[in-house]
Scaffold this motif. Structure first.
Motif, PDB file in Angstrom:
ATOM      1  N   MET A 175      23.326 -11.483 -40.103  1.00 41.43           N
ATOM      2  CA  MET A 175      22.733 -12.271 -39.050  1.00 41.43           C
ATOM      3  C   MET A 175      23.261 -11.795 -37.700  1.00 41.43           C
ATOM      4  O   MET A 175      24.423 -11.459 -37.556  1.00 41.43           O
ATOM      5  N   ASP A 176      22.384 -11.780 -36.719  1.00 40.39           N
ATOM      6  CA  ASP A 176      22.740 -11.306 -35.382  1.00 40.39           C
ATOM      7  C   ASP A 176      23.526 -12.359 -34.607  1.00 40.39           C
ATOM      8  O   ASP A 176      23.390 -13.563 -34.843  1.00 40.39           O
ATOM      9  N   ASP A 177      24.320 -11.885 -33.650  1.00 40.39           N
ATOM     10  CA  ASP A 177      25.002 -12.765 -32.714  1.00 40.39           C
ATOM     11  C   ASP A 177      23.968 -13.478 -31.848  1.00 40.39           C
ATOM     12  O   ASP A 177      22.891 -12.940 -31.575  1.00 40.39           O
ATOM     13  N   HIS A 185      29.192 -15.646 -32.322  1.00 35.74           N
ATOM     14  CA  HIS A 185      29.225 -14.745 -33.477  1.00 35.74           C
ATOM     15  C   HIS A 185      29.259 -15.546 -34.772  1.00 35.74           C
ATOM     16  O   HIS A 185      30.199 -16.308 -34.997  1.00 35.74           O
ATOM     17  N   PRO A 186      28.232 -15.405 -35.636  1.00 37.07           N
ATOM     18  CA  PRO A 186      28.241 -16.118 -36.912  1.00 37.07           C
ATOM     19  C   PRO A 186      29.335 -15.550 -37.821  1.00 37.07           C
ATOM     20  O   PRO A 186      29.364 -14.351 -38.088  1.00 37.07           O
ATOM     21  N   SER A 209      31.385 -14.687 -41.113  1.00 34.61           N
ATOM     22  CA  SER A 209      31.248 -14.511 -42.555  1.00 34.61           C
ATOM     23  C   SER A 209      32.347 -15.344 -43.214  1.00 34.61           C
ATOM     24  O   SER A 209      33.288 -15.797 -42.539  1.00 34.61           O
ATOM     25  N   ASP A 267      26.747 -19.825 -48.960  1.00 36.62           N
ATOM     26  CA  ASP A 267      26.814 -19.607 -47.522  1.00 36.62           C
ATOM     27  C   ASP A 267      25.598 -20.239 -46.848  1.00 36.62           C
ATOM     28  O   ASP A 267      24.462 -19.852 -47.137  1.00 36.62           O
ATOM     29  N   ARG A 326      24.637 -19.895 -43.817  1.00 38.23           N
ATOM     30  CA  ARG A 326      24.173 -19.172 -42.639  1.00 38.23           C
ATOM     31  C   ARG A 326      22.656 -19.092 -42.637  1.00 38.23           C
ATOM     32  O   ARG A 326      22.066 -18.851 -43.679  1.00 38.23           O
ATOM     33  N   PRO A 327      22.042 -19.339 -41.517  1.00 41.50           N
ATOM     34  CA  PRO A 327      22.593 -19.341 -40.173  1.00 41.50           C
ATOM     35  C   PRO A 327      23.186 -20.687 -39.740  1.00 41.50           C
ATOM     36  O   PRO A 327      23.589 -20.840 -38.588  1.00 41.50           O
ATOM     37  N   TYR A 371      30.412 -20.486 -36.096  1.00 37.94           N
ATOM     38  CA  TYR A 371      30.303 -19.433 -35.091  1.00 37.94           C
ATOM     39  C   TYR A 371      31.597 -19.370 -34.289  1.00 37.94           C
ATOM     40  O   TYR A 371      32.208 -20.386 -34.010  1.00 37.94           O
ATOM     41  N   SER A 410      14.668 -22.550 -34.907  1.00 32.49           N
ATOM     42  CA  SER A 410      14.736 -22.428 -36.369  1.00 32.49           C
ATOM     43  C   SER A 410      14.032 -23.572 -37.089  1.00 32.49           C
ATOM     44  O   SER A 410      14.100 -23.659 -38.310  1.00 32.49           O
TER      45      SER A 410
END
Length: 168
Positions: free
Chosen positions: A1-3, A12-13, A15, A58, A60-61, A65, A121
């Motif tokens: 996933m992008d920042d 920043h997501p 991990s 997980d 995410r998203p 962060y 989203s």
């Protein structure tokens, strides 16, 4: 996933592996942490995220962060969702900054960025809370567009909801 990128910040997501380092307060080479990061709240949030990953996978998203300064990449705090959306597309959030980064509008900017991402989203409503004495956190949520909707002896509860007609 992008920042996620705002005017002055990078969200920043994390991990699960990165969150484990934050939870332990143990950076690896390449981690750029400002002095005082992670604070206790960052470690608590990272542990919550790691636990969620272990139990339900997980999210995410809709996870944790790290708040980084665009100017030098240093981490100064954290924010994130307390898990995946429920069946009504609601999520709850939390955030925090190290003391040296407070009072500069970073928390409001980061929260606005996360709320924008939530709306894009398909999230219908985001909620958060703050201790009654924590007027700074209450101001952050208000500045980001959230509104007080309830309170009790300990907490004030804020939310933002989106409809087809706009923000409500």
């Amino acid at each position: 996933m992008d920042d996620l990128v705002t005017e002055r910040l990078v969200l920043h997501p994390l991990s699960a592996v990165e969150a484990e380092r934050v939870a332990a307060g143990e950076p690896e080479d390449g981690d750029r942490w400002a002095p005082g990061y992670p604070a206790e709240g960052d470690m608590v949030g990272a542990r919550r995220y790691v636990t969620t990953c272990a139990i339900t996978g997980d999210p995410r998203p809709f996870g944790a962060y790290e708040i980084r300064l665009r100017e030098d990449g240093r981490a100064v705090g954290g924010l994130g969702f307390h898990g995946a959306p429920d069946e009504d597309l609601r999520v709850s959030i939390g955030y925090g900054l190290i003391p040296s980064a407070r009072g500069r509008g970073y928390a409001s900017e980061a929260l606005r960025g996360l709320l924008e991402f939530a709306r894009e989203s398909g999230i219908a409503r985001v909620e958060g809370d703050a201790d009654r004495e924590n007027t700074a956190s209450q101001r952050v949520m208000t500045a980001a567009g959230m509104r007080l909707f309830a309170e009790d002896e300990e907490l004030k509860y804020y939310r933002i909801a989106w409809t087809d007609e706009g923000t409500g």
